[in-house]
Motif scaffolding. Sequence first.
Motif, mmCIF file in Angstrom:
data_model
loop_
_atom_site.group_PDB
_atom_site.id
_atom_site.type_symbol
_atom_site.label_atom_id
_atom_site.label_comp_id
_atom_site.label_asym_id
_atom_site.label_seq_id
_atom_site.Cartn_x
_atom_site.Cartn_y
_atom_site.Cartn_z
ATOM 1 N N GLY A 81 0.778 -1.242 0.000
ATOM 2 C CA GLY A 81 0.000 0.000 0.000
ATOM 3 C C GLY A 81 0.802 1.281 0.000
ATOM 4 N N PHE A 82 2.044 1.241 -0.464
ATOM 5 C CA PHE A 82 2.787 2.489 -0.608
ATOM 6 C C PHE A 82 2.114 3.345 -1.679
ATOM 7 N N ARG A 83 2.126 4.678 -1.456
ATOM 8 C CA ARG A 83 1.461 5.566 -2.415
ATOM 9 C C ARG A 83 1.956 6.996 -2.212
ATOM 10 N N GLY A 84 1.694 7.806 -3.205
ATOM 11 C CA GLY A 84 2.022 9.221 -3.093
ATOM 12 C C GLY A 84 0.992 9.959 -2.261
ATOM 13 N N ASN A 85 1.444 10.945 -1.529
ATOM 14 C CA ASN A 85 0.540 11.718 -0.675
ATOM 15 C C ASN A 85 -0.119 12.822 -1.494
ATOM 16 N N VAL A 86 -1.280 12.537 -2.023
ATOM 17 C CA VAL A 86 -1.980 13.515 -2.865
ATOM 18 C C VAL A 86 -2.745 14.540 -2.033
ATOM 19 N N SER A 87 -3.057 14.226 -0.779
ATOM 20 C CA SER A 87 -3.858 15.136 0.044
ATOM 21 C C SER A 87 -3.012 16.187 0.760
ATOM 22 N N ASP A 88 -1.734 15.877 1.018
ATOM 23 C CA ASP A 88 -0.864 16.847 1.701
ATOM 24 C C ASP A 88 0.558 16.688 1.166
ATOM 25 N N TYR A 89 0.726 17.079 -0.086
ATOM 26 C CA TYR A 89 1.979 16.834 -0.799
ATOM 27 C C TYR A 89 3.172 17.513 -0.120
ATOM 28 N N TYR A 90 2.948 18.678 0.482
ATOM 29 C CA TYR A 90 4.054 19.455 1.047
ATOM 30 C C TYR A 90 4.268 19.216 2.541
ATOM 31 N N ASP A 91 3.681 18.165 3.066
ATOM 32 C CA ASP A 91 3.944 17.769 4.443
ATOM 33 C C ASP A 91 5.407 17.340 4.557
ATOM 34 N N PRO A 92 6.201 17.928 5.462
ATOM 35 C CA PRO A 92 7.612 17.535 5.591
ATOM 36 C C PRO A 92 7.800 16.047 5.853
ATOM 37 N N LYS A 93 6.816 15.404 6.463
ATOM 38 C CA LYS A 93 6.933 13.967 6.743
ATOM 39 C C LYS A 93 7.144 13.166 5.464
#
Length: 246
Positions: A81-93
């Motif tokens: 389930g790895f995936r790109g963070n589309v909801s908070d792309y600029y989260d430093p995490k």
Amino acid sequence: MREEAELLLFQHLLSRTDWDLGLETAALVVAEAEYPGLNVAKYSGKLDRMGRRARKLVAESMLQDTPPIVVVLRLLYEEMGFRGNVSDYYDPKNSFLNDVLDRRLGIPITLALVMIGVCRRAGVKADGVSFPGHFLVRTEDENGSVFFVDPFDGRILDEESLQLLYEQTTGDPSDLDPAFLQPACKKQILARLLNNLRAIYEVRGDRVRLKKILQRMAILNPSDEIESRLALLGKNVPLAPRLSVN
């Protein structure tokens, strides 16, 4: 004292040749700027376990004539389930490898670090590609066939898709220069990772965290510009933000 020790460790890691540099270890040491005392061995162990699983699946798939990278992508993106963070792309995490491994969520460059690390452990050749505006992974099978992967969604890109991505990220309609598809060295990858964090902290006005990142950038690629930015931080002078995270 802890901050000085972390900077010395980062400096020590970077004193090695690019061949000997442990990319994932260096990325996790970057994360120590946010997580002092981070258990680097714990996260290296996570990659080891994922790599062993991938190696087994790759071996099992050889009779089916399935490209090894396809097997790795199924493991990472479908099974795990790895995936790109589309909801908070600029989260430093999204830029800290430990967080990406814990949350299975990231941006292209950190998801690429996971993919490259798993591929290496599985005996699959894979390199990072410092593509304009969007980090990619380049892999090659035993027959010499080359594949390019968008690590944000685990998708293999054909020539048409690569050209379209280039046009979208650069605004340049000219033909894609093959030089943009060459493997990046490990220090180039770290520089891009640090620059992403720098951009985020500049936009947020987070001067404390920005200083830590600039200090590491100064170790990796010393420059008058970085030293000047550090000096301005010390004088509490406003810094013009720039956002480019990929």
